[in-house]
Write an enzyme that holds these catalytic residues in place. Structure first.
Site, PDB file in Angstrom:
ATOM      1  N   ASP A  85      17.248   4.917   0.295  1.00  0.00           N
ATOM      2  CA  ASP A  85      17.254   5.756  -0.907  1.00  0.00           C
ATOM      3  C   ASP A  85      16.282   6.924  -0.748  1.00  0.00           C
ATOM      4  O   ASP A  85      15.262   6.800  -0.060  1.00  0.00           O
ATOM      5  CB  ASP A  85      16.854   4.887  -2.117  1.00  0.00           C
ATOM      6  CG  ASP A  85      17.217   5.551  -3.432  1.00  0.00           C
ATOM      7  OD1 ASP A  85      17.946   6.561  -3.426  1.00  0.00           O
ATOM      8  OD2 ASP A  85      16.751   5.065  -4.479  1.00  0.00           O
ATOM      9  N   HIS A 129      21.127  13.757   3.412  1.00  0.00           N
ATOM     10  CA  HIS A 129      21.910  12.675   4.044  1.00  0.00           C
ATOM     11  C   HIS A 129      21.936  12.866   5.563  1.00  0.00           C
ATOM     12  O   HIS A 129      21.792  11.918   6.327  1.00  0.00           O
ATOM     13  CB  HIS A 129      23.334  12.656   3.490  1.00  0.00           C
ATOM     14  CG  HIS A 129      23.404  12.365   2.018  1.00  0.00           C
ATOM     15  ND1 HIS A 129      22.671  11.364   1.427  1.00  0.00           N
ATOM     16  CD2 HIS A 129      24.114  12.952   1.015  1.00  0.00           C
ATOM     17  CE1 HIS A 129      22.938  11.336   0.131  1.00  0.00           C
ATOM     18  NE2 HIS A 129      23.796  12.290  -0.146  1.00  0.00           N
ATOM     19  N   SER A 172      27.837   3.088  -1.816  1.00  0.00           N
ATOM     20  CA  SER A 172      28.225   2.061  -2.793  1.00  0.00           C
ATOM     21  C   SER A 172      29.550   2.446  -3.448  1.00  0.00           C
ATOM     22  O   SER A 172      29.976   3.603  -3.387  1.00  0.00           O
ATOM     23  CB  SER A 172      27.153   1.924  -3.875  1.00  0.00           C
ATOM     24  OG  SER A 172      27.144   3.073  -4.700  1.00  0.00           O
ATOM     25  N   LEU A 201      22.353  -7.535  18.573  1.00  0.00           N
ATOM     26  CA  LEU A 201      22.046  -7.293  17.152  1.00  0.00           C
ATOM     27  C   LEU A 201      23.360  -7.098  16.416  1.00  0.00           C
ATOM     28  O   LEU A 201      24.240  -6.374  16.887  1.00  0.00           O
ATOM     29  CB  LEU A 201      21.212  -6.010  17.007  1.00  0.00           C
ATOM     30  CG  LEU A 201      21.015  -5.487  15.573  1.00  0.00           C
ATOM     31  CD1 LEU A 201      19.979  -6.344  14.827  1.00  0.00           C
ATOM     32  CD2 LEU A 201      20.572  -4.031  15.558  1.00  0.00           C
TER      33      LEU A 201
HETATM   34  C1  FPP Z   1      20.777   7.327  -1.216  1.00  0.00           C
HETATM   35  O1  FPP Z   1      20.026   8.498  -1.434  1.00  0.00           O
HETATM   36  C2  FPP Z   1      21.527   7.431   0.034  1.00  0.00           C
HETATM   37  C3  FPP Z   1      22.881   7.449   0.118  1.00  0.00           C
HETATM   38  C4  FPP Z   1      23.771   7.358  -1.052  1.00  0.00           C
HETATM   39  C5  FPP Z   1      23.580   7.605   1.400  1.00  0.00           C
HETATM   40  C6  FPP Z   1      22.951   7.011   2.612  1.00  0.00           C
HETATM   41  C7  FPP Z   1      23.479   7.733   3.791  1.00  0.00           C
HETATM   42  C8  FPP Z   1      22.790   8.053   4.902  1.00  0.00           C
HETATM   43  C9  FPP Z   1      21.445   7.581   5.172  1.00  0.00           C
HETATM   44  C10 FPP Z   1      23.357   8.973   5.936  1.00  0.00           C
HETATM   45  C11 FPP Z   1      24.378   8.508   6.816  1.00  0.00           C
HETATM   46  C12 FPP Z   1      24.350   7.089   7.199  1.00  0.00           C
HETATM   47  C13 FPP Z   1      25.151   6.601   8.127  1.00  0.00           C
HETATM   48  C14 FPP Z   1      25.129   5.164   8.464  1.00  0.00           C
HETATM   49  C15 FPP Z   1      26.070   7.467   8.842  1.00  0.00           C
HETATM   50  P1  FPP Z   1      20.284   9.339  -2.755  1.00  0.00           P
HETATM   51  O2  FPP Z   1      21.288  10.393  -2.453  1.00  0.00           O
HETATM   52  O3  FPP Z   1      20.653   8.436  -3.896  1.00  0.00           O
HETATM   53  O4  FPP Z   1      18.856   9.976  -2.983  1.00  0.00           O
HETATM   54  P2  FPP Z   1      18.143  10.336  -4.364  1.00  0.00           P
HETATM   55  O5  FPP Z   1      17.955   9.044  -5.110  1.00  0.00           O
HETATM   56  O6  FPP Z   1      16.849  10.957  -3.937  1.00  0.00           O
HETATM   57  O7  FPP Z   1      19.047  11.295  -5.084  1.00  0.00           O
END
Ligand code: FPP
Length: 250
Positions: free
Chosen positions: A28, A45, A73, A139
């Site tokens: 997050d 991201h 999600s 893993l």
């Molecule tokens: C939450 O941060 C993160 C996500 C919804 C996406 C996670 C994706 C990645 C780490 C990149 C790609 C991963 C792979 C495996 C290819 P948020 O957007 O909710 O952040 P915020 O709470 O600060 O708005």
């Protein structure tokens, strides 16, 4: 390259000996990380991909059996289309870039969630890396995509009801293991340690069944800044805890 801090923590972890079998992470803070830099959310991201590489390498190095990452999600489908498109492209880019390395390191990639909602191109990329790495044993890397804990529980209940209606399962014989066998995580140990980054203190519909006795580690670090040293610090913290599973101390 490992920072001194990471190397020291790894040495301490090895001295202690007991390493969690399964670490799950709610990644997050990508959006806030981008905002701090006056950049659009997809930039956060993209930067988060580096942290994914870090923790996968760290997980192999420290000897985890399973690493689970919450990448997307079911609720995330409600984000703006531009952000969803960016995340789907990143997923494909990540697989294209990392597949060789993951395979060479002996990582078995699994994708868990409602994958039928993925774009055909993203689904094809996911299937390719899952198939290619299926026989690896060093893993298990669970990528939770289009996943929601409640939806997973409802799906398991539906599968069980279908089996009962067809006479394959006796309702009186249903127990925790019968139910757990219908979850995406069938065969996988429950997470010993759940890490959430960015200072948020929520479970956010992740692994609701599986985290019954997981130890929680809440890190203030925004996901793109998370390093293997941060992973090791969480594991070190875990090693100092006493897990009682509802019982009293020995
Ligand atoms: C939450 O941060 C993160 C996500 C919804 C996406 C996670 C994706 C990645 C780490 C990149 C790609 C991963 C792979 C495996 C290819 P948020 O957007 O909710 O952040 P915020 O709470 O600060 O708005």
């Amino acid at each position: 390259m490992q920072s001194t801090n990471a190397a020291e923590l790894l040495a301490q972890i090895r001295v202690h000996g007991a390493v969690p079998r399964h670490v799950a992470i709610i990644m997050d803070g990508n959006g806030r990380w981008a905002r701090e830099r006056r950049m659009p959310r997809p930039f956060g991201h993209r930067s988060g991909m580096r942290a994914v590489r870090e923790v996968v390498e760290g997980a192999v190095e420290v000897g985890l059996e399973v690493l689970s990452l919450f990448a997307f999600s079911q609720e995330n489908w409600q984000r703006p289309t531009t952000e969803i498109d960016a995340l789907m492209s990143l997923l494909q880019e990540y697989i294209a870039r990392e597949s060789d390395e993951l395979h060479a390191r002996g990582v078995r990639v699994r994708a868990l969630g409602a994958l039928d909602r993925l774009t055909p191109a993203a689904a094809a990329a996911v299937n390719r890396v899952v198939t290619r790495t299926a026989a690896n044993t060093r893993l298990t890397f669970n990528l939770f995509i289009s996943y929601s804990g409640r939806a997973e529980l409802v799906r398991a209940a539906r599968l069980l009801a279908e089996d009962a209606a067809a006479g394959r399962v006796d309702p009186a014989a249903i127990d925790e293991s019968t139910f757990a066998a219908r979850l995406y995580t069938d065969g996988c140990p429950d997470p010993d340690l759940l890490i959430r980054t960015s200072g948020e203190q929520r479970v956010s519909n992740f692994l609701l069944w599986q985290m019954a006795y997981s130890e929680l580690f809440l890190s203030p670090v925004l996901w793109p800044d998370f390093t293997r040293g941060d992973l090791y610090a969480a594991i070190r913290d875990y090693q100092l805890r006493e897990r009682r599973f509802g019982r009293v101390s020995a």
